[in-house]
Design a protein around this motif. Structure first.
Motif, PDB file in Angstrom:
ATOM      1  N   PHE A 148       0.900  -4.524   6.640  1.00 15.16           N
ATOM      2  CA  PHE A 148       1.471  -3.404   5.760  1.00 15.16           C
ATOM      3  C   PHE A 148       2.185  -2.762   5.415  1.00 15.16           C
ATOM      4  O   PHE A 148       2.893  -2.227   6.209  1.00 15.16           O
ATOM      5  N   GLN A 149       3.001  -2.468   3.914  1.00 12.36           N
ATOM      6  CA  GLN A 149       3.736  -2.336   4.229  1.00 12.36           C
ATOM      7  C   GLN A 149       4.058  -1.410   2.952  1.00 12.36           C
ATOM      8  O   GLN A 149       3.025  -1.075   1.978  1.00 12.36           O
ATOM      9  N   ARG A 150       4.531   0.076   2.668  1.00 17.78           N
ATOM     10  CA  ARG A 150       4.656   0.394   1.704  1.00 17.78           C
ATOM     11  C   ARG A 150       5.249   0.317   0.625  1.00 17.78           C
ATOM     12  O   ARG A 150       6.404   0.047   0.984  1.00 17.78           O
ATOM     13  N   VAL A 151       4.810   0.367  -0.408  1.00 15.58           N
ATOM     14  CA  VAL A 151       5.016   0.156  -1.497  1.00 15.58           C
ATOM     15  C   VAL A 151       5.079   0.901  -2.626  1.00 15.58           C
ATOM     16  O   VAL A 151       4.307   2.290  -2.880  1.00 15.58           O
TER      17      VAL A 151
ATOM     18  N   CYS B 214       0.661  -1.035  -0.246  1.00 14.42           N
ATOM     19  CA  CYS B 214      -0.439   0.166   0.230  1.00 14.42           C
ATOM     20  C   CYS B 214       0.631   1.435  -0.060  1.00 14.42           C
ATOM     21  O   CYS B 214       2.232   1.416   0.713  1.00 14.42           O
ATOM     22  N   ALA B 215       0.074   2.568  -0.274  1.00 14.58           N
ATOM     23  CA  ALA B 215       1.031   3.742  -0.403  1.00 14.58           C
ATOM     24  C   ALA B 215       1.005   4.077   1.184  1.00 14.58           C
ATOM     25  O   ALA B 215       1.662   5.230   1.861  1.00 14.58           O
ATOM     26  N   GLU B 216      -0.409   4.222   2.416  1.00 12.81           N
ATOM     27  CA  GLU B 216       0.036   5.178   3.379  1.00 12.81           C
ATOM     28  C   GLU B 216      -0.552   3.444   4.646  1.00 12.81           C
ATOM     29  O   GLU B 216      -1.609   3.480   4.335  1.00 12.81           O
ATOM     30  N   PRO B 217       0.964   2.579   4.396  1.00  9.89           N
ATOM     31  CA  PRO B 217       0.551   1.594   6.000  1.00  9.89           C
ATOM     32  C   PRO B 217      -0.477   1.846   6.611  1.00  9.89           C
ATOM     33  O   PRO B 217      -1.281   1.763   7.311  1.00  9.89           O
ATOM     34  N   GLY B 218      -0.075   2.871   7.232  1.00 16.02           N
ATOM     35  CA  GLY B 218      -0.584   3.737   8.572  1.00 16.02           C
ATOM     36  C   GLY B 218      -2.272   3.644   8.472  1.00 16.02           C
ATOM     37  O   GLY B 218      -3.315   2.933   9.869  1.00 16.02           O
TER      38      GLY B 218
END
Length: 129
Positions: free
Chosen positions: A56-59, A13-17
């Protein structure tokens, strides 16, 4: 006999939080975030320890195609007909207020009960089942 394994579901995802907080609200999980000012990852965990962990990890790249795997949120388990649909629609409305998008309502027919197709705050598909 094979042993039972714990597993986690990982989301790019773009925004993990942001995405993690959404899913914690959906599932009643608790969120773990990295140090202040970082948003490279986030975790949702079942406070009972029973459900799978969600990571959830930022990519850098955005979502470009339909998910090959998706989460089914079992909101209507054991219910049928109009009662099931009413519960699913109420949960849909709650999740839309959190930022989800309803993409399709599949009404019961002679073979299947109702379910609702949705997307989370970054467009990941999931179903209310």
């Amino acid at each position: 006999m094979a042993s039972v394994k714990k597993f986690q579901v990982t989301f790019d995802c773009a925004e993990p939080g942001r995405v993690a907080r959404f899913w914690c609200e959906v599932l009643g999980y608790v969120v773990t975030l990295p140090s202040e000012g970082q948003d490279s990852w986030a975790v949702c965990s079942d406070p009972t320890g029973e459900g799978p962990r969600m990571y959830f990890q930022r990519v850098p790249e955005g979502k470009v195609a339909k998910n090959r795997v998706h989460v089914d949120v079992r909101a209507g388990t054991g219910l049928v007909g109009a009662e099931r649909l009413a519960v699913l629609e109420a949960e849909r409305d709650r999740l839309v207020a959190l930022g989800a998008v309803c993409t399709n309502v599949l009404y019961a027919d002679e073979n299947n009960e109702s379910c609702i197709n949705m997307q989370d705050v970054e467009g990941n598909e999931f179903c209310l089942d």
